[in-house]
Design a protein around this motif. Sequence first.
Motif, PDB file in Angstrom:
ATOM      1  N   LEU B  46       9.780  74.113 -17.503  1.00 16.40           N
ATOM      2  CA  LEU B  46       9.955  73.070 -16.485  1.00 16.40           C
ATOM      3  C   LEU B  46       8.666  72.887 -15.690  1.00 16.40           C
ATOM      4  O   LEU B  46       8.220  71.754 -15.466  1.00 16.40           O
ATOM      5  CB  LEU B  46      11.110  73.431 -15.539  1.00 16.40           C
ATOM      6  N   ARG B  47       8.064  73.969 -15.300  1.00 13.17           N
ATOM      7  CA  ARG B  47       6.821  73.882 -14.531  1.00 13.17           C
ATOM      8  C   ARG B  47       5.724  73.206 -15.341  1.00 13.17           C
ATOM      9  O   ARG B  47       4.963  72.393 -14.838  1.00 13.17           O
ATOM     10  CB  ARG B  47       6.338  75.273 -14.130  1.00 13.17           C
ATOM     11  N   GLN B  48       5.684  73.574 -16.612  1.00 16.21           N
ATOM     12  CA  GLN B  48       4.692  72.979 -17.498  1.00 16.21           C
ATOM     13  C   GLN B  48       4.880  71.480 -17.593  1.00 16.21           C
ATOM     14  O   GLN B  48       3.941  70.688 -17.517  1.00 16.21           O
ATOM     15  CB  GLN B  48       4.881  73.573 -18.900  1.00 16.21           C
ATOM     16  N   MET B  49       6.133  71.080 -17.781  1.00 10.02           N
ATOM     17  CA  MET B  49       6.447  69.659 -17.926  1.00 10.02           C
ATOM     18  C   MET B  49       6.124  68.896 -16.649  1.00 10.02           C
ATOM     19  O   MET B  49       5.553  67.811 -16.680  1.00 10.02           O
ATOM     20  CB  MET B  49       7.926  69.475 -18.257  1.00 10.02           C
ATOM     21  N   LEU B  50       6.494  69.469 -15.521  1.00  9.30           N
ATOM     22  CA  LEU B  50       6.219  68.801 -14.247  1.00  9.30           C
ATOM     23  C   LEU B  50       4.717  68.632 -14.052  1.00  9.30           C
ATOM     24  O   LEU B  50       4.245  67.585 -13.617  1.00  9.30           O
ATOM     25  CB  LEU B  50       6.821  69.590 -13.080  1.00  9.30           C
ATOM     26  N   ASN B  51       4.005  69.662 -14.407  1.00  7.34           N
ATOM     27  CA  ASN B  51       2.560  69.623 -14.253  1.00  7.34           C
ATOM     28  C   ASN B  51       1.936  68.536 -15.119  1.00  7.34           C
ATOM     29  O   ASN B  51       0.904  67.963 -14.766  1.00  7.34           O
ATOM     30  CB  ASN B  51       1.990  70.993 -14.614  1.00  7.34           C
ATOM     31  N   ALA B  52       2.567  68.263 -16.260  1.00 13.14           N
ATOM     32  CA  ALA B  52       2.031  67.276 -17.200  1.00 13.14           C
ATOM     33  C   ALA B  52       2.606  65.888 -16.998  1.00 13.14           C
ATOM     34  O   ALA B  52       2.217  64.948 -17.697  1.00 13.14           O
ATOM     35  CB  ALA B  52       2.297  67.742 -18.635  1.00 13.14           C
ATOM     36  N   LEU B  53       3.509  65.733 -16.051  1.00 18.08           N
ATOM     37  CA  LEU B  53       4.171  64.436 -15.846  1.00 18.08           C
ATOM     38  C   LEU B  53       3.122  63.355 -15.583  1.00 18.08           C
ATOM     39  O   LEU B  53       2.347  63.470 -14.649  1.00 18.08           O
ATOM     40  CB  LEU B  53       5.130  64.560 -14.664  1.00 18.08           C
ATOM     41  N   PRO B  54       3.109  62.302 -16.414  1.00 18.94           N
ATOM     42  CA  PRO B  54       1.986  61.353 -16.316  1.00 18.94           C
ATOM     43  C   PRO B  54       2.091  60.381 -15.150  1.00 18.94           C
ATOM     44  O   PRO B  54       3.170  60.102 -14.643  1.00 18.94           O
ATOM     45  CB  PRO B  54       2.066  60.587 -17.649  1.00 18.94           C
ATOM     46  N   VAL B  55       0.941  59.892 -14.757  1.00 19.04           N
ATOM     47  CA  VAL B  55       0.825  58.820 -13.772  1.00 19.04           C
ATOM     48  C   VAL B  55       0.230  57.625 -14.494  1.00 19.04           C
ATOM     49  O   VAL B  55      -0.818  57.746 -15.126  1.00 19.04           O
ATOM     50  CB  VAL B  55      -0.106  59.230 -12.602  1.00 19.04           C
ATOM     51  N   SER B  56       0.889  56.486 -14.422  1.00 19.23           N
ATOM     52  CA  SER B  56       0.349  55.298 -15.087  1.00 19.23           C
ATOM     53  C   SER B  56      -0.948  54.851 -14.425  1.00 19.23           C
ATOM     54  O   SER B  56      -1.064  54.868 -13.207  1.00 19.23           O
ATOM     55  CB  SER B  56       1.340  54.128 -14.997  1.00 19.23           C
ATOM     56  N   GLU B  57      -1.884  54.441 -15.234  1.00 17.97           N
ATOM     57  CA  GLU B  57      -3.126  53.869 -14.695  1.00 17.97           C
ATOM     58  C   GLU B  57      -2.808  52.597 -13.909  1.00 17.97           C
ATOM     59  O   GLU B  57      -1.956  51.834 -14.309  1.00 17.97           O
ATOM     60  CB  GLU B  57      -4.046  53.461 -15.856  1.00 17.97           C
ATOM     61  N   PRO B  58      -3.511  52.354 -12.818  1.00 18.09           N
ATOM     62  CA  PRO B  58      -3.300  51.085 -12.111  1.00 18.09           C
ATOM     63  C   PRO B  58      -3.699  49.905 -12.993  1.00 18.09           C
ATOM     64  O   PRO B  58      -4.445  50.084 -13.958  1.00 18.09           O
ATOM     65  CB  PRO B  58      -4.240  51.169 -10.900  1.00 18.09           C
ATOM     66  N   SER B  59      -3.195  48.725 -12.673  1.00 19.50           N
ATOM     67  CA  SER B  59      -3.545  47.521 -13.432  1.00 19.50           C
ATOM     68  C   SER B  59      -5.059  47.316 -13.416  1.00 19.50           C
ATOM     69  O   SER B  59      -5.728  47.716 -12.468  1.00 19.50           O
ATOM     70  CB  SER B  59      -2.926  46.278 -12.798  1.00 19.50           C
ATOM     71  N   PRO B  60      -5.595  46.669 -14.437  1.00 22.56           N
ATOM     72  CA  PRO B  60      -7.039  46.435 -14.468  1.00 22.56           C
ATOM     73  C   PRO B  60      -7.512  45.694 -13.228  1.00 22.56           C
ATOM     74  O   PRO B  60      -6.923  44.704 -12.827  1.00 22.56           O
ATOM     75  CB  PRO B  60      -7.221  45.525 -15.708  1.00 22.56           C
ATOM     76  N   GLY B  61      -8.556  46.193 -12.615  1.00 23.05           N
ATOM     77  CA  GLY B  61      -9.120  45.528 -11.450  1.00 23.05           C
ATOM     78  C   GLY B  61      -8.401  45.829 -10.153  1.00 23.05           C
ATOM     79  O   GLY B  61      -8.905  45.507  -9.079  1.00 23.05           O
ATOM     80  N   PHE B  62      -7.237  46.454 -10.223  1.00 21.05           N
ATOM     81  CA  PHE B  62      -6.450  46.625  -9.004  1.00 21.05           C
ATOM     82  C   PHE B  62      -7.202  47.433  -7.951  1.00 21.05           C
ATOM     83  O   PHE B  62      -7.308  47.050  -6.785  1.00 21.05           O
ATOM     84  CB  PHE B  62      -5.105  47.286  -9.315  1.00 21.05           C
TER      85      PHE B  62
END
Lengths: 202, 227
Positions: B46-62
């Motif tokens: 669980l800790r491993q998964m949480l640590n790897a939980l992705p964040v989407s890149e912001p939209s181009p130029g945002f």
Amino acid sequence: MASSDILRAAPSGEAVAPGNGAIAPVADGALSAFDQAVRPQLERLYRLAFRLTGQRADAEDLLQDVLTSLFERHAELTSIKDLAPWLGRVLYNRFVDSARRLRKQRWGDSGRERVVLLDDAMLDRLAADEPGPETRAAIQAEMSRLQSALDALGVEHRVVVLLHDAEGYSIEEIQAVTGVAAGTVKSRLHRARARLRELLAG
Amino acid sequence: MGCNRLKDCLDTYVDGELPERERAGLDEHLRGCAACSELLARERRLRQMLNALPVSEPSPGFMQEITMRASAQTSSRRRQWMAALGGALAAGLAITWVALAPLGGEREEAASSVATVTMTLHETRTVRLVFGSAEEIRDARLLVTLPPGVTLAGHGARQSIRWRTSLRPGNNVLPLELVVNEGTGGDLVARLEHGDKHRTFRVRVAVAPDATPRRGSVPAIERSTPA
């Protein structure tokens, strides 16, 4: 040449960066000062917004709202000692306010097929061996289940476990952003993890 | 040291924060208890998964544009923009800014209320207008009217040129390869229309007297069809 579409998006970072003299005709000292003050914080703030809202569009809206509201007060920003936690707190409070107003209960894209972005770094961390297509699919499914489980947590527990275990915030940093006492943060963290384990085991 | 003990200490154990003796006791227990080993493995995963939980890149130029949008949306700044844009402004056409992009190392003079480009007789230079749009705008019309003596490369002697175009959210660049044939310049007017709404932007093209013909140093932007 004349009749085809010739307007296209400029590569980001090109034409209209502040300080380039690009924005005519108003000389933009205020914008420049504001940008200088907040830019070092932006990536961390975006990540915070993403963890709070669960998806990109909402995170961008939240961050944009916060910055727009802060622009008027840009002169104040230079006098704030610890800008990072202060900005985090402002963003968190705005999130809470808007969530309350919109009665937003769901986190992220619940209800739709969840898109999990698998990148190499993530695979490296999660796959014991060289990941073949089966491993990729399995990890993707596992991550999807985790996101559903997070969705099922209450917002207070979800925020704490995400900030601590996904973003690496310390208990004190979570206290600074959320205003919740350290002891309460700790107990929420333990409870959140226990609940996630239950949900994932079932 | 039983199963209950592990359950109580699980977080602290995983964090490596248990005192030595207690940790040793739990290690001993784990060696013999499959259920607790299983629990420990699940928590670690669980800790491993949480640590790897992705964040989407912001939209181009945002991220690049965010502070500018913050300033443009402030009401006093909006008033300044409206004054700068000139012409009749209809509410609702989601162009948040129009700017003259800088060319290479040269700075353009920004006169008090109108953007100015200074060119010399016989010079060719690509000037870029950037339309910042808050949203996608399909089927817009763009009309560019040139000042006297100035033409657009590839468009013969025409004084006004019209395009159909679409704008994407963010920056939309209009490169204009201006040629100064004669005269002292004047205003270049770019008018963007969509439905019954429009925005107008003026650039003063000042022609400096100079006997030596110069070529512009900026290469023309390659044109591509937007998606």
